[in-house]
Write an enzyme that holds these catalytic residues in place. Structure first.
Site, PDB file in Angstrom:
ATOM      1  CD  GLU A 242      -1.778   2.204   1.504  1.00  0.00           C
ATOM      2  OE1 GLU A 242      -1.680   2.941   0.766  1.00  0.00           O
ATOM      3  OE2 GLU A 242      -2.129   2.597   2.604  1.00  0.00           O
TER       4      GLU A 242
ATOM      5  CB  CYS B 104      -1.657   6.787   1.095  1.00  0.00           C
ATOM      6  SG  CYS B 104      -2.716   5.948   2.204  1.00  0.00           S
TER       7      CYS B 104
END
Ligand code: NDP
Length: 458
Positions: free
Chosen positions: A228, A262
């Site tokens: 990720e 993110c």
């Protein structure tokens, strides 16, 4: 690199730690391997109970843990409390749903019995970042432990106290010794860990560079990974959108976690019919956003987590301006005395970032927004997709045909219409392109670290 807690609000060193030596690391792996042999045989009910205990402990210790996070990495205290609540939620979610997700599935064939059984893999290595020091770990650990795996955590070197607190909570919750261990080691030690045959798989949340390095090491040893990585999420606003709601959400989506998420919205792609209203709206909100000591409950924007992150963001803004971008807004800081040595960054809005600007394709990890004007839906989608990343996307429109096209054509692991991109234990989370691969959360996240075993009896 030194493993140390440094308060980013004051630059004060709170605590330093010596990295574990090779022998200590080996002992931890041996303990995890031994524990796995019995832990894998425990019942779902028992694991669910330990996860429930974990959730209860998180809530009992909420204030202490939230404060620890804010001291180590600077997030506003209200967001730190919410993060602890979300960790309790993910533990309860897998405690309640895990058994059903992992039940054997019968598949009728010519055999007298044919089915899929879901079995744990063994020791999973988790390499985690500092931005959500609890949430990133719990969203991996809750499903992994529910499935019967055991975990080794290599947390970011600037949040060692959070890392140790997490391991302690799992122990207090009753999980057997060795089910979840924290290893205080630098990133450079990860490749050797991945090579160890006792470690079966790895997951990493962080930068592209760290992800590539882990994937290379894992590839050499044919080990499963989930990555990720970064994102530069678009936030598209079309003429039919509820503009005041879009502006309020846009600012929140950019500023969350001091801009270090993110899935923060980073590129605001706005139709020309509503561009001026939107631009003035976010400028006004950036101007009035409360900046200061993140331990103050009214603070909305604290410091960046480290001096290096602050310097990197500063360099990126200068690079963008040097290549023709304009600073549509740049806030100068007026900080309380106790924050003057801290790693604060004034909220900034950049316009005219053209595709030949090196920053056009970079992730800006802090309170800096890039604003783009477009004249059609097609142009908005083209611009949204003109990035190496593909994590999330938020799009604002009341037109259902437009919404359908956006859902179909945006290159991202998640599309949110008229809402901010966020993670939820019930929904899969992850990216495409250089934002990584594999999924966390939901049933999909649980199944990443299991052996999907086909069982047939003639
Ligand atoms: P890193 O990716 O360097 O750190 C994340 C984790 O990876 C840490 O535990 C780190 O350990 C570890 N790590 C670093 N290098 C390696 C390696 N070669 N092999 C294995 N593990 C490694 O992030 P930074 O803190 O340096 O932040 C840099 C940028 O990364 C940010 O500006 C942002 O763009 C992005 N980022 C994205 C995140 C996200 O949520 N997607 C989270 C954090 C960062 P150690 O701390 O010991 O170096």
């Amino acid at each position: 690199m030194v493993i140390a807690s440094v308060n980013p609000t004051t630059a004060e060193v709170l605590k330093t730690f010596s990295p574990l030596g090779a022998e200590e690391v080996d002992r931890a792996i041996a303990q995890a391997a031994t524990t796995f042999e019995t832990y894998r045989l425990t019942s779902f009910e028992q694991r669910a109970q330990w996860l429930e205990n974990t959730a209860n402990l998180l809530q009992q210790q909420r204030e202490t843990l939230a404060r620890l996070m804010t001291l180590e990495m600077g997030k506003p205290i209200a967001e730190a409390r919410a993060e602890i609540d979300k960790c309790a939620w993910v533990c309860r979610y897998y405690a309640e749903q895990g058994a059903a997700f992992l039940e054997p599935e019968f598949i009728p064939t010519e055999a007298s019995y044919s089915a899929i059984h879901y079995q744990p893999l063994g020791i999973i290595l988790a390499v985690m970042p500092w931005n959500f020091p609890f949430w990133q770990v719990f969203r991996f650990a809750a499903p992994a432990l529910m499935a019967g795996n055991v975990a080794l955590l290599k947390h970011a070197s600037n949040v060692p106290q959070c890392a140790l607190a997490i391991a302690q909570i799992f122990r207090q919750a009753g999980f057997p010794e060795g089910v979840f261990q924290t290893l205080l080691i630098p990133g450079s030690a990860v490749a050797d860990l991945v090579a160890d045959p006792r470690i079966k798989a790895a997951t990493l949340t962080g930068s592209e560079a760290a992800g590539t390095s882990l994937a290379q090491a894992a590839g050499q040893h044919l080990k499963k990974t989930v990555l990720e990585l970064g994102g530069s999420d678009p936030f598209i606003v079309m003429p039919s959108a509820n503009i005041s709601q879009a502006i309020a959400t846009a600012v929140q989506a950019r500023m969350i976690n001091n801009g270090q998420s993110c899935i923060a919205a980073k590129r605001f792609i706005v139709h020309e019919a509503v561009y001026d209203t939107f631009a003035e709206g976010i400028k006004a909100a950036f101007e009035s956003w409360v900046i200061g000591d993140p331990l103050e409950p009214t603070t909305q924007l604290g410091p960046l987590a480290t001096a290096a992150i602050r310097d990197e963001l500063h360099a990126q803004v200068e690079l963008a301006l040097g290549h023709g971008a304009k600073a549509f807004y740049r806030r100068s800081l007026d900080l309380p005395t106790q924050c003057r040595q801290g790693y604060f960054f004034g909220p900034t809005i950049l316009t005219e970032v053209t595709p030949n600007n090196p920053v056009f394709t970079q992730e800006l990890f802090g309170p800096v927004a890039m604003l783009f004007r477009v004249s059609s839906l097609t142009a908005a989608i083209e611009l949204a997709n003109a990035t190496p990343f593909g994590l999330g996307a938020s799009a604002w429109t009341q037109d259902s045909d437009e919404a359908e096209i956006l859902v179909r054509d945006l290159e991202a692991g998640a599309v949110f219409i008229n809402a901010m991109v966020k993670s939820d234990p019930r929904l899969p989370f992850g990216g495409i392109k250089t934002s990584g691969y594999g999924r966390e959360l939901g049933r999909a996240g649980l199944l990443e670290f299991v052996n999907i075993k086909t069982v047939c009896r003639a």
